[in-house]
Design an enzyme around this catalytic site. Structure first.
Site, PDB file in Angstrom:
ATOM      1  N   HIS A 101     -47.229  49.838  49.806  1.00  0.00           N
ATOM      2  CA  HIS A 101     -46.852  50.093  51.201  1.00  0.00           C
ATOM      3  C   HIS A 101     -47.588  51.299  51.765  1.00  0.00           C
ATOM      4  O   HIS A 101     -47.956  52.228  51.044  1.00  0.00           O
ATOM      5  CB  HIS A 101     -45.330  50.192  51.386  1.00  0.00           C
ATOM      6  N   ASP A 117     -43.917  57.846  59.925  1.00  0.00           N
ATOM      7  CA  ASP A 117     -42.623  57.185  59.769  1.00  0.00           C
ATOM      8  C   ASP A 117     -41.489  58.197  59.675  1.00  0.00           C
ATOM      9  O   ASP A 117     -41.726  59.407  59.552  1.00  0.00           O
ATOM     10  CB  ASP A 117     -42.636  56.273  58.529  1.00  0.00           C
ATOM     11  N   ASN A 172     -45.772  49.787  45.498  1.00  0.00           N
ATOM     12  CA  ASN A 172     -45.903  48.369  45.865  1.00  0.00           C
ATOM     13  C   ASN A 172     -46.964  48.147  46.942  1.00  0.00           C
ATOM     14  O   ASN A 172     -47.025  47.075  47.536  1.00  0.00           O
ATOM     15  CB  ASN A 172     -44.539  47.819  46.325  1.00  0.00           C
ATOM     16  N   GLU A 231     -43.641  47.704  54.281  1.00  0.00           N
ATOM     17  CA  GLU A 231     -43.407  47.139  52.954  1.00  0.00           C
ATOM     18  C   GLU A 231     -44.137  45.798  52.815  1.00  0.00           C
ATOM     19  O   GLU A 231     -44.533  45.197  53.820  1.00  0.00           O
ATOM     20  CB  GLU A 231     -41.901  46.934  52.752  1.00  0.00           C
TER      21      GLU A 231
HETATM   22  N1  LIG Z   1     -43.021  56.510  53.565  1.00  0.00           N
HETATM   23  C1  LIG Z   1     -43.592  57.239  52.494  1.00  0.00           C
HETATM   24  C2  LIG Z   1     -45.044  56.844  52.341  1.00  0.00           C
HETATM   25  O1  LIG Z   1     -45.755  57.274  53.499  1.00  0.00           O
HETATM   26  C3  LIG Z   1     -45.626  57.461  51.076  1.00  0.00           C
HETATM   27  O2  LIG Z   1     -46.990  57.154  50.983  1.00  0.00           O
HETATM   28  C4  LIG Z   1     -44.881  56.945  49.881  1.00  0.00           C
HETATM   29  C5  LIG Z   1     -45.433  57.440  48.558  1.00  0.00           C
HETATM   30  O3  LIG Z   1     -44.926  58.699  48.264  1.00  0.00           O
HETATM   31  P1  LIG Z   1     -45.444  59.656  47.121  1.00  0.00           P
HETATM   32  O4  LIG Z   1     -46.680  60.313  47.652  1.00  0.00           O
HETATM   33  O5  LIG Z   1     -44.324  60.624  46.923  1.00  0.00           O
HETATM   34  O6  LIG Z   1     -45.703  58.810  45.943  1.00  0.00           O
HETATM   35  O7  LIG Z   1     -43.531  57.373  50.009  1.00  0.00           O
HETATM   36  C6  LIG Z   1     -42.820  57.045  51.188  1.00  0.00           C
HETATM   37  O8  LIG Z   1     -42.295  55.776  51.032  1.00  0.00           O
END
Ligand SMILES: N[C@@H]1[C@@H](O)[C@H](O)[C@@H](COP(=O)(O)O)O[C@@H]1O
Length: 263
Positions: A138, A67, A136, A143
């Site tokens: 995702h 993404d 959440n 989402e």
């Molecule tokens: N788009 C990314 C996700 O791919 C990732 O898994 C998520 C969790 O991030 P973290 O690993 O910092 O908790 O954050 C973002 O929203």
């Protein structure tokens, strides 16, 4: 779904890195699906160390990131392209022209999403997809309420996600509310999926992913449909799972089997 429960974040990173090491040793021209966020950083550090030790090379590898923020170009320090360069690509022998991140500055984002799908297909599909998870549930920026059959497209971020990710942006700095993300259907087509989660803040999302119903309310629960999904978590992220002892027992048996089969 394989659930691996380990002591801490360092063990999670090492276990995940070993899966990538084996993949790259077996298939040096692998197509890797990569992820951003804070969780994969330690795994990327392990991969850098392993490639410096010549355990494998990135020279033949093609990558597709999950993404990108819509509205940030790759030079922006909060863009996921910038993150990937900083955290991995600048430190290994990868051919950067073979690294793809959805274009956050696309003039026509809809066309860019279709092109991204076509490029994944043209590369032969993703061999192994790395994932983190949002609080959440995702994955990528899919989402809750995302179609479980979705493809790469523009998605609006939830207020929770915008909040969670605001820690990376300076006060008053423009923070995008839109993204381009691979779809859940796209992710499910990867030959193997490896999801990492650490810390108590991910415990509810992991319980919903592994033991909850298959539901668009928890996008990661779609991994229940995947034939080769590995969920690697630390004790804190595992703390809300009802069947922890069973998952640990399975892993002990799997290790024995793998040893016997010389895998
Ligand atoms: N788009 C990314 C996700 O791919 C990732 O898994 C998520 C969790 O991030 P973290 O690993 O910092 O908790 O954050 C973002 O929203």
């Amino acid at each position: 779904m394989k659930v691996i429960i380990l002591k801490d974040a360092a063990a999670v990173a090492a276990y995940g890195a070993n899966i990538f090491k084996k993949q790259l040793q077996k298939k040096p021209d692998s197509v890797l699906g990569l992820a951003t966020g804070s969780t994969p950083v330690a795994l990327y550090k392990e991969l850098i160390k392993l490639s410096e030790a010549k355990e494998f090379s990135f020279a033949g590898v093609t990558t597709f990131n999950l993404d990108e923020y819509l509205g940030l170009d790759g030079e922006h320090p909060q863009s996921y392209r910038y993150f990937m360069n900083e955290q991995l690509f600048n430190h290994v022998d990868i051919d950067k022209s073979k690294t793809q991140v959805p274009p956050g500055n696309a003039q026509d984002p809809v066309a860019a999403c279709n092109d991204y799908e076509a490029d994944i297909d043209a590369a032969g599909g993703i061999d192994i997809q790395l994932l983190g998870i949002g609080r959440n549930g995702h994955i990528g920026f899919n989402e809750p309420s995302s179609s479980l059959a979705s493809r790469t497209r523009v998605k609006t971020l939830t207020l929770d996600t915008i909040n969670d990710n605001s820690r990376f942006f300076a006060d008053g700095e423009y923070q995008p509310h839109l993204s381009i993300t691979m779809g859940i259907g796209t992710i499910l087509e990867s030959k193997k999926v490896v999801l990492l989660a650490t810390g108590a803040s991910k415990a509810d999302a992991i319980a919903a992913t592994v033991e909850g119903p298959l539901t668009a309310a928890c996008p990661a629960s779609a991994l229940q449909l995947h034939q080769d999904a590995v969920i690697i978590i630390d004790e804190e992220a595992a703390s809300r799972l009802a069947d922890q002892a069973f998952y640990k027992h399975i892993e002990v048996e799997n290790q024995k089997l793998e040893e016997r089969l010389g895998l």
